[in-house]
Structure formats: structure tokens, C-alpha cells
Design a protein around this motif. Sequence first.
Motif, PDB file in Angstrom:
ATOM      1  N   TRP B 171      37.088  39.745  35.653  1.00 15.34           N
ATOM      2  CA  TRP B 171      37.573  39.949  34.293  1.00 15.34           C
ATOM      3  C   TRP B 171      38.270  38.686  33.824  1.00 15.34           C
ATOM      4  O   TRP B 171      38.947  38.017  34.601  1.00 15.34           O
ATOM      5  CB  TRP B 171      38.542  41.130  34.259  1.00 15.34           C
ATOM      6  CG  TRP B 171      39.156  41.367  32.913  1.00 15.34           C
ATOM      7  CD1 TRP B 171      38.603  42.069  31.886  1.00 15.34           C
ATOM      8  CD2 TRP B 171      40.430  40.901  32.448  1.00 15.34           C
ATOM      9  NE1 TRP B 171      39.450  42.067  30.802  1.00 15.34           N
ATOM     10  CE2 TRP B 171      40.576  41.357  31.111  1.00 15.34           C
ATOM     11  CE3 TRP B 171      41.450  40.145  33.011  1.00 15.34           C
ATOM     12  CZ2 TRP B 171      41.711  41.087  30.347  1.00 15.34           C
ATOM     13  CZ3 TRP B 171      42.570  39.864  32.252  1.00 15.34           C
ATOM     14  CH2 TRP B 171      42.698  40.345  30.924  1.00 15.34           C
ATOM     15  N   PRO B 173      40.604  37.239  30.358  1.00 13.78           N
ATOM     16  CA  PRO B 173      41.127  37.508  29.030  1.00 13.78           C
ATOM     17  C   PRO B 173      40.236  36.869  27.979  1.00 13.78           C
ATOM     18  O   PRO B 173      39.643  35.813  28.242  1.00 13.78           O
ATOM     19  CB  PRO B 173      42.522  36.874  29.032  1.00 13.78           C
ATOM     20  CG  PRO B 173      42.627  36.088  30.281  1.00 13.78           C
ATOM     21  CD  PRO B 173      41.514  36.440  31.179  1.00 13.78           C
ATOM     22  N   TYR B 367      38.602  45.645  30.486  1.00 17.23           N
ATOM     23  CA  TYR B 367      39.993  46.020  30.723  1.00 17.23           C
ATOM     24  C   TYR B 367      40.071  47.415  31.328  1.00 17.23           C
ATOM     25  O   TYR B 367      40.966  47.705  32.119  1.00 17.23           O
ATOM     26  CB  TYR B 367      40.791  45.957  29.427  1.00 17.23           C
ATOM     27  CG  TYR B 367      42.196  46.451  29.601  1.00 17.23           C
ATOM     28  CD1 TYR B 367      43.110  45.724  30.360  1.00 17.23           C
ATOM     29  CD2 TYR B 367      42.609  47.668  29.064  1.00 17.23           C
ATOM     30  CE1 TYR B 367      44.393  46.178  30.566  1.00 17.23           C
ATOM     31  CE2 TYR B 367      43.902  48.136  29.250  1.00 17.23           C
ATOM     32  CZ  TYR B 367      44.790  47.387  30.010  1.00 17.23           C
ATOM     33  OH  TYR B 367      46.055  47.851  30.220  1.00 17.23           O
ATOM     34  N   VAL B 370      40.028  46.906  34.868  1.00 17.07           N
ATOM     35  CA  VAL B 370      41.311  46.354  35.324  1.00 17.07           C
ATOM     36  C   VAL B 370      42.348  47.464  35.366  1.00 17.07           C
ATOM     37  O   VAL B 370      43.143  47.571  36.302  1.00 17.07           O
ATOM     38  CB  VAL B 370      41.762  45.209  34.396  1.00 17.07           C
ATOM     39  CG1 VAL B 370      43.124  44.686  34.810  1.00 17.07           C
ATOM     40  CG2 VAL B 370      40.736  44.080  34.389  1.00 17.07           C
ATOM     41  N   PRO B 392      46.430  37.242  34.954  1.00 19.11           N
ATOM     42  CA  PRO B 392      46.717  38.450  34.166  1.00 19.11           C
ATOM     43  C   PRO B 392      48.199  38.629  33.860  1.00 19.11           C
ATOM     44  O   PRO B 392      48.540  39.205  32.817  1.00 19.11           O
ATOM     45  CB  PRO B 392      46.184  39.597  35.032  1.00 19.11           C
ATOM     46  CG  PRO B 392      45.942  39.026  36.379  1.00 19.11           C
ATOM     47  CD  PRO B 392      45.835  37.555  36.257  1.00 19.11           C
ATOM     48  N   LEU B 396      47.792  39.410  30.108  1.00 19.07           N
ATOM     49  CA  LEU B 396      47.743  40.834  29.784  1.00 19.07           C
ATOM     50  C   LEU B 396      49.038  41.244  29.081  1.00 19.07           C
ATOM     51  O   LEU B 396      50.113  40.788  29.449  1.00 19.07           O
ATOM     52  CB  LEU B 396      47.588  41.669  31.058  1.00 19.07           C
ATOM     53  CG  LEU B 396      46.170  41.937  31.547  1.00 19.07           C
ATOM     54  CD1 LEU B 396      46.231  42.776  32.810  1.00 19.07           C
ATOM     55  CD2 LEU B 396      45.342  42.653  30.498  1.00 19.07           C
ATOM     56  N   SER B 400      50.693  46.754  30.053  1.00 18.12           N
ATOM     57  CA  SER B 400      49.588  47.118  30.941  1.00 18.12           C
ATOM     58  C   SER B 400      50.125  47.498  32.312  1.00 18.12           C
ATOM     59  O   SER B 400      49.443  48.146  33.103  1.00 18.12           O
ATOM     60  CB  SER B 400      48.618  45.945  31.081  1.00 18.12           C
ATOM     61  OG  SER B 400      49.276  44.872  31.731  1.00 18.12           O
ATOM     62  N   PHE B 402      50.764  45.518  34.794  1.00 14.52           N
ATOM     63  CA  PHE B 402      50.117  44.785  35.887  1.00 14.52           C
ATOM     64  C   PHE B 402      51.139  44.306  36.913  1.00 14.52           C
ATOM     65  O   PHE B 402      50.984  44.518  38.111  1.00 14.52           O
ATOM     66  CB  PHE B 402      49.326  43.609  35.320  1.00 14.52           C
ATOM     67  CG  PHE B 402      48.703  42.743  36.369  1.00 14.52           C
ATOM     68  CD1 PHE B 402      47.532  43.130  36.998  1.00 14.52           C
ATOM     69  CD2 PHE B 402      49.303  41.551  36.749  1.00 14.52           C
ATOM     70  CE1 PHE B 402      46.952  42.346  37.969  1.00 14.52           C
ATOM     71  CE2 PHE B 402      48.732  40.760  37.739  1.00 14.52           C
ATOM     72  CZ  PHE B 402      47.563  41.159  38.344  1.00 14.52           C
ATOM     73  N   THR B 422      50.988  34.509  37.538  1.00 18.54           N
ATOM     74  CA  THR B 422      50.506  35.530  38.461  1.00 18.54           C
ATOM     75  C   THR B 422      50.804  35.160  39.905  1.00 18.54           C
ATOM     76  O   THR B 422      51.077  36.013  40.747  1.00 18.54           O
ATOM     77  CB  THR B 422      49.002  35.739  38.247  1.00 18.54           C
ATOM     78  OG1 THR B 422      48.783  36.024  36.878  1.00 18.54           O
ATOM     79  CG2 THR B 422      48.479  36.883  39.090  1.00 18.54           C
TER      80      THR B 422
END
Lengths: 231, 1068
Positions: B171, B173, B367, B370, B392, B396, B400, B402, B422
Motif C-alpha cells: 500500500w 499513500p 486502505y 491496511v 504510514p 495516514l 487510523s 496505526f 514509522t
Amino acid sequence: MRHLFRPTGAAAMMLLLAAISGGCPPVDEYPGDSNHPRAPHNLFPEYTSENGQIATGVTPTEALEQPIAFPHDRHVQVLGMECEFCHSEARKSIHAGVPPTQTCWNCHQHVKKRLDQDAPSPEIARIAEFYEKGEPIPWKKVHDLPDYVHFEHKRHVKAGVDCTECHGQIALMGGERQEDGSVEGTMYRETTLQMGWCLGCHETHPSVNENYGENADLRRAELKDCWTCHK
Amino acid sequence: MAGLNRRDFLKALGIGSSASVMAACRLDDNRYYTPIEQVLPYVVKPEQITPGTPTFFATSVGTGPNAHTVLARHRDGRVINVGANRRSPMAGIVPTDALFELQRHFSPDRYQAPAKKGGEATDWDAARSELVAGIKAAKSGGKKVAWLGPYASGSIVKLLDDVTDGNAVYWEPLGYEADALAAEKVFGKRVLPGYDLAKAKYIVSFGADFLSGWGGWELANQYAKAKDPNEGGFVARFALVSPYQDQTGANADDWYQCKPGAQAQVALAVAKLVAAKKGYNGPAARLVAAGDPAAAAAASGLGEGDIDAIAAQIVSRDSVVLPGGASGATTAATELAMACFLINVVSGMAGKTFGLGTAYTGPVHSYGDVKALIDAMNAGSIGALLLGDVNPAYALPADSGFAEAVGKVPFVASFSSHPDETNALANVILPVADVFEDWGDEEVHAGLRLLRQPAQSPMYGALSLGDVLLAAARDAGLQAAAAAPVEGEVEGEATEAPAEGEEAAPAVAGPIGFTPATFREYVKAVWKAEYSGANFDQWFSERLADGFMHHDTAIGAAPISAGAPALAGTAAIEGEGEYFLHAYPHPFRKDGRFANQPWAQETPDPMTGMVWDSWVCVNPKTAERMGWSRNDLLELKTAAGSIQVGVEFYPGVREDVLAVAFGQGHAANGRYANGVGANVVSLLSAKADSFGALAWQQAKVAFNKVGTAELVTTIGSDTDQMRMMAPIADADTLAKVGDAESAHPGEMTGIHHLPLDARLHERGAVDFYGMTDHPTYRWGMTVDINACTGCGACSVACYAENNLPVVGKAKVRDGREMGWIRVNRYWGYDEAKPGLPVENRFLPMMCQQCAHAPCESVCPVLATYHTIDGLNAMVYNRCVGTRYCANNCPYIARRFNYHSYVWPEPFNLQLNPDVVTRTMGVMEKCTFCVQRLRSTKSAYRDQGIDRVPDEALEQITACAEACPTDAISFGNLVDPESGVTKHTKSGRAYQVFAELNTMSAVTYLAKASYHRAEDPHHGGGHGEEHGEAGGEHHEPEAHGDAHGGEHAEPAPKAEGAHHEEPAHGADH
């Protein structure tokens, strides 16, 4: 200094400038954008290779102390080797190519001593040392052009310029390690390698006529263009 | 001082200054000499390498759908540049992404060793055992090992799917999730359909930024072909349906200012109209039946006539419709993509400009996938999370969840070679080899695969991702699945049977397993399993040399899946207030991945000229209404958060839309990105459409003015001030709707001014200076403004080739930027619709290498002069920095080194050894890449050829090589048969400021526009009838104003009028 100019009336100008410039100017701080490094704000920057400046001037004419006392004379005169046997890129690339240690080792894994001596040569042993460590031999540059000069070995070799015309009588240069460990006479520069000296050949060298015939004048005009060599 | 000639004076100057420094800096040695340098030979010289001569490695950059084949230029142990791979069936160009990757490769912020959580450095053995332990612990606890990484295809996908038992999520963005989901719904396969823009006469985009990399850089090249009038072609018309003109949209001939959120409705209405006009009765008719032009018009703010006009154009010519990209990713993102696909189907273009035969079939997750991974992490079913080079935590929206979910995973490993937000979440960071150091392959489509090979040995001893995974899988005792799941593999029904039967072969991960010792062996094994011929090793090394494997593949049909859902096509952006937030991918920084590359920050934004910042694009009318001025600092607020950005006036945005680019506002991405600009993602919440595609366009925005910003732009003017710098040629006379292509002569009209030197020569005028003699070459360049899309690839390529320093925002503000090519952007408007920019032009401006150069005559030390090859040479070590030349340059092409800039290590390794780095006090400018000319001439001399052939020159400069649309051509103006000479004779040819008699070597070709009133004048050399009309004009100094329209051309300057008359006589 003695390499660049002889004292003339210009010396007065030099002293004047020296007086104006004074000491090292302070380093500019450039507030707010420290991400973009600049060299210290010297109006007259110091020319060293370390600070990324253009190197200029000339190398000294005396022989430099090299890591191995390599004798060109014995390889060329006694063994009859051609320059391009070791400097194998001279016809192919802009660099002549200082031979990889492998090239030395191809022969010297068998040849451990000088022809005129019985004991193994400590200099040849040094080759083995570098080779086994996998480290390059840190030769010092004797013929060093400034960074703003573009020089192509291949153009000159292919045009028929002899190696000795620029590099001098390398076949006569020997190399002996002295008792204090220093090396003498390995190799030194015979020509000035300065622009006027380059242009001398670019204007008059017979190879231009031989190679370009009726276009020789045009080629000479090209050869005198600044951007032929300056980059 | 008597008898001191100039040369001695300069010598004294040089010596004096250096001597004084030495003395002042207390260097004992009073001599002035070059420092003794070392020359370090190889111990064992690699066979491919010749010191001092570049070696080219065919490889690929970009991953998955964005992969492009390039040549990495290796010189003396390192990659110093990226060049075009012209052998390949892909366009021979250099994507800007490849250049940013190159700078990333040498980033000083790159990890030099593996690191533990908190940043403590460790070694590779420890990091690898930690990885094995993490995987083992997950497996023994009955938990899953999952991968989350960027798009990928080819062998690495097989390996990752094996390592994770299929729990791999690919994935990105701002990616292609809506398109993949739409294809899954409409065609039954999760693929990205293929396009062929070159065959289209009408191109509609609902926002996809296909001229800055969307769908691969191939599309930009195809677009230029569709737009090319050079060979008597038909100039395709490009319509944009979007609330915002990004760099891609700024090239549109028609701009339909669709209200945010209504794109899907418009597309569906267009689809229905097209189906009706075409009399289409196929399976797609049912799907688009809900299309309602009246409702769409009401929702979008477009007229019903506009929607009908789009449909009429689509029906009347070969067309292609591109979906919305991230700019169209509203809460109906997938529906928009579905509707766009369906338009292409119902218009009968499937198989011509659109199809699944050349579809990208690698995994593209959404998404939704994800989110499923995040849920699994929260549920505790993920024992080990492996993170690829994707960020992400930055990209993100915060809600979300994450970051919190990652916190619940017992073991997290990151394989990113650069710090980012990340990585801070990972237990161990394994900075693996990057794209220039690793093996790999990519599947662009069924008929085209790219290979990747190392172009230099890995920096800091980095290991290959594949090697690490293979070893870890073996050490952890993983078993590869017998048959790996194959995501979206097409059986190739739409394509003819390939010659060697490659892609018909089943997935081969099973038999390969984890046995190959290295990833290189793994890639070879994958390719070997699909190869049926003899002598695989030789075949493979030939493919490596090429960089690709290709067989002709038809674009293929696009059969509608039986279960395809009908479209509803209604969505709106909800929220308070009347202003919408439009967040768009930046052409350079993309989703933020290149934010830490100085080139991506300092190359001016194509549309605004902004550097090192974030800004909000505001329509001038909105600003006037709100009382904002340029550089006001606005706080933008949504329910999710707020950011502060400066105001930039921008005619290419709807009045009720505020547009901000993605990619800035990093917190932990390195020294160049951190704290620069603002992250627009913090205004978004994790809203997806009903199919699972993340909605990037989802919010209304509140704002208030909080202060003053410090935006820095390099664009000085929104127009060319009527100086004919980028005039317009009339495309309508060339390409009217419905005209037969053969009816077009290929000559454009509307250019009133031929290059002045041509006219001078035609009438044998005696010039005061006389024309310089060019016996062999006169280097010249042509820039086709019609093909230039403003992408900035030329500027970035110039930074890479010519060792241009990056100076930072403060210095750019002071006018001290060092870019040798700037791309001027001029807004242009339709006369009928003022305020609607549809005639925008981009004008790449570099040193024009004038034959009568104003700079040369003012240089007191002859540091700049005209060479025998027609170049305006600049000898750096002769320059004393008076800057007279820059003052006298009408093109503002010269750049002065106010400082000695240094390259933080290891950026210095990227420096081109054929170009010297300049120091403080030296003027510099475009050299036409003289170092490349020199080495090419030398290479031909080696073969005994004295004159370089045209084909070797056409794209020799870095800018021409990089240009994705081949707008820049180079060559020898002395050669009457060369491409550039022919271009200069085009009816569209003109020179900027020809009236100054600079006799520049750069010729521009005017843009073809659909918005000119019919022009009675043809070619050049008219002028008589307008000669005395200047009195009406408010700017008597200016030359003919192509876009004033009323033909009130001002009186040409004295010499212009003087010269024109005979030329006119000669013409007729």
C-alpha cells in the motif's frame, strides 16, 4: 612561489593586496539555514584539498616520498616493458591508470628479489603486504593537474604524443630507500604542467598537422579554446 | 607598475591574495602549491570498470506501477547520475523520482548501521538474529508474520508472500487503490488498466496527475506524442475535470471546475451520455444507467452543456478518460474510477486507448486492507510486523490508529534505509540496500518486465532485503507454501500468446522456496522457471544488459465482469462551512517520500515557484473577498486538526477551494525535511469510501488569519508582460473537431515573429558585430513549449549533472538560487472566460548561448567568450566576480556563487567528476553540458569519426535526456539536416527577445492553443499592416502580444520594422 612567477613590478601589487586582506575573516553564521553548509567566508580562501576548494598551483618538482620505492628504470630499461603494459588505460580513458595491485602481484608473486641482489627485496614484500590486506597502495600524485582542468590521456596518446613529452624521462628514474626509511628518486616531475606549457604544444605540435592535414588550422583553433581543457 | 600587462596584473592578483591568506592563517610554508593528493588504484580491478570512464548499468527505479527502466551511470566506484535507457520499449527518459532516489542514495541522513529501538546502533548479525527471533516467536505463538510495504512486483512479492504466508500488504499513500478496487468491481480483476494516450485525440482527466508520474512516466511521454503538431499531427485536446489545476492540470485546454466531491457524479453522467450518443447496448449500459446530467450539473457547479460537451468530444474522436488519482479520491473515489473505466468502455476505446492487456497486475492493496491489518494488530493476531520503505505513521490520518496498533505487536522490524516517523515504532531497523544497490525485477505489464541490478556496492555494507529475508526464513525454519497466492494474476486472455510463454506459467514460489543463497539467485530462479529456451544464463545476462524483457503486447480488451455493481454516483463532501480542502500530491515530494532530498525542496514548485515550504493555493477572487494578501499566514482547521500555511494567489483553483500539497511537515525524516512546511494529513481523518479506498479529499475547512508567512518563490511574474516570451500558436486551425488528420498541414499560425537572425540573414543585412564563424558545430537547442508540461525534470537533472549547490530557503529569498534552468510559468486565459486559466505555458529558461552575447562584451577579464562551437563559455578560474555579465544578461540566466558551498558527506560522492565545483566569487551558468559534448566528441574521435552524428546529440544534455516529453532537442545548427535545424524552420519557431539581436542558440516552438481567435496571419514576416498600430497599445516598448487578441500589435522597434518589410516582400 618560485614556481609561479618571478619577481617583477607586480610584486608591489602583491604586497598591497596582502596588506588589504589582513587576517582571516570571521566565519559567517548564516542564521536560520544551518542545513546548507558553506565554507568559512574567507574573502581569499585557503586552497587545500580538504575544504573542497579548487586545487591550483603546481606540485613540487622534487621527488615525493612514495609508499614503495618503485624503480621505473629497472622495469623499463632492464626488462624492456612498455608504459602501457601497466598503465593500461592510457589509450582507453582519460586516466592512464595506475596499475591495480593485482597487476604488480601477477609478476611479483613469482619475482621476489631484484635481479642484482640475492636477498628478497623488502620493497616487493610491501606489495604482498598491501595485496594481502586488500588495501590500495597510497601513491602520491606527482603529475597533478588542477581540478578545473579536463585532461584526456587517450586523446594525447592516440594523437601520437609520446609519454615522455609530458612525463619526462621516466625510464631513467630509479628509486632507492634510504637508511632512514625515506625514499629518494622514485619519480619526479620534469615539466611545469602549466597552461602556457600546454598551449605551447597545442599551437605547434607536429601531430596536429599529421593527423588533421588540411583541417589542421581548424583543429588548432579548437585546441586553443578554453573549454577544450577547462571545465 | 609601468610595463605591467594585463596578464601579469592578474597573476599578481592571484599570487598576492593567496600569499596573504597563507601568511594571515599562519601557515609556515610560504610556498604556494597544490596539496599533494593520493592516487589509489584498485587492488583487483573489476573487469567492467575503466577508471575515468563511466560504465552504464541498465536497471530500474521506482517500484510496482511506477517502475521505469534507466541507466545508472557508474564512475570510479559509485553511481553519479541516472540516464535514459533508450534501448527499452519504455520512453527513454529520466523520471524525477529516479534523480531524487539518487540523492536519497547518498543522503547524509541514511542509516549507516542497523539500529535498535531508540536509535542505538547495532550490527547486522545482531539485527538479523533479532529478526529471526521475532519471526520464530511469532510462529511459535501461533501468530502471523505480516508485511506492510510499498507497491512491489516480481520476485520480491513472491518472496514476501512466502515469508508472510500471504499476509503482505502493499500500500502507498496517494496510490492507486481506487483504481485497483474499481477494476476489481468492473472487470473482476484487481489490476491497474493500461492506457495509450498517444492514440487519443481527446484526453479527459478527473484529476490524475499523469504528467508528474501517476500511472508511470510513460503516460507523460504518450501525452506529448498526442499533443505533437510537429509532423503534421493532430493536437490532442486535454480536458480537466477537477476543482484544482495541479502541474498536470495546468496543461489542460479545457478546465471544468468541478465542485469537490461531485467528480464521480459528473463522470457517471458523461458515461451515460456517451453510451446514449454511441448507441451502446453492451453490459456496461446497465452500470451507468443511474447517470443524471442534470443532477450532476447541479452538484458539480458545471453547466449541463459542459457535461454534454465532454461527452460529445469523447464520442466524436478517439478519446481516453483518466480517473482522479489522489486529487479525485473523495468518498466516491472508487466509483469515480469505475465511471472513468466505463466511459472508456462505452465509448468503444477499450482495445485502443484503454485495456487490460497492458494492465499492471502486481498487488495493489487499499486502505481497507491496511485497516484489516491494523485491526489484526489490535486483536493481537500479528506476532511480527515487517515494514518496508513506506511511512504510514506520517501519511495516514492519526485516527487510523496505526501507531497505537503497532505498539501492540510484539516484534516490529523496519527495512527502511532512511529515518522516518514509522521507524521510530520499530524494535529493530535493518537499513537494507537501496534501489541502486540491490537485485530485483518489476512486472510493468504482461509483456514487459524490468530487471534491477546493483550499480555500485552497497554503502555502509548494507545488505539486500531479499538476502536478509531468505536467510531469516531459513534460520526461522519457515516453510514456503506449495503454491503461493498470486494477487490479481492475469491469465493473459486479452493478449496474444507470448512467444516464450512467460506469463502463462504458474506461480513458481513453491518450488523455489527459500533455497537460493542470495536474492540474486532467487530472481534468476524465478526467471529461469518461466524461461523455456536454451542457454538460460546467456539469455539472462543479455536481459540484464538491456534491463528489460519485452514482447509486443496488445493493449487488450476490457470485458465487463458479470457481477459488476451498478453505480450510484452520489457523494458529497460533508462538513461545516463553504470552503473545501483540496490536498494534492506534490510533483516532486509526492506523498512526502522525497521531502528529505534537497533537490526536491529547492527545485521550485512548477506552479508557484515555492521552495522549502508549504503554502495554500487561494483563488485571487477568494483572497480579495476575504481581504487576504500574498504571504498571509492562515490557520486551516478541520475536525481532525489544524495547520498553518502561507497564502499564495493561484488562479487555477476553484473559488470555494483551498489547496495544499502533501509531503511536508515531517517530524523525523532528516535534516532537510524536518520542520519544513506543514503536513496536510493532519487535517484529514481516516475516512474511506464504501469500497475501502481512502478518501484524501474529504473535508471542509475553517480558517483564520494568524500572521505573516515567509514564502519564498522564484517566479517573478504571472505573465510574460506581453514580451512574447511564450506566444501562442493557434491549434484550432490545425485541429478542428471532426477534421481529417490528413487535412492538417502541420504548420502553426499565429507566430508573428520569426527569429530575427533568420530574417537578417535572409535579406543579407550587415550586422554591426558580424556573425561569428562556426566551422564545424554551432550547438543549438530547441524547446517545444507545446510539449513542455512544466514537470521540472530538466531542472533536477541539471542539479545532478552539473554539481549545482543547494543554498536553502533564505538564500533563495535573497535571489541567490543556483539552478541553471528555471521553468517560467505563465498563466493564460481564454478571452471569453477571464479568470479561467486554460492557456498556461511553461517556458524552460537557461543560458541561451547567444552568438551576440551581452554578457561577453562586459566581462573585464574575458572569462566569458564565444567558443568556436558556438557556446558562450564561462571559464570559472578566470572569473573575478564583477557580476557585470549577470547584470547584462536579458534572460537572467547567470548565477553567482556568493559562498563556497560544501556538500555534506556523502553527497560529495555524487558529484560529477567531469564538472568542477565552483567557489565563492565565481559566476556560473548553463554550459549546454559541455562536458558531455567533449566526451562524446572524444568518443567519436576514438572511432575515427570527426563529426558527431545527429542521433548522438539529440538528447545529449542532461535536461534533454531527462525530459519526459522530449520537449528539449539538441544538435548542430551548422548541419542543415539536424533535428534542431529543422525545428528552427518550423512555423512555430521563435526566439525569446529576438529583437535584442542576441542571436541566441535556443529556439522555442510555440504552444498550440485552442483558445485563440481565428488568426488571419500565417507564418511570420507579416507586420506591414500592423506596423503603425502601436499607438493603441499601452506598452509601446513591447512586441506583438499574442494573447491580447485584438491584433493591436505595437510598433516593432525601429530595427524590427526596418527588417520586416523586405522579409514580407520575400515571403509573398
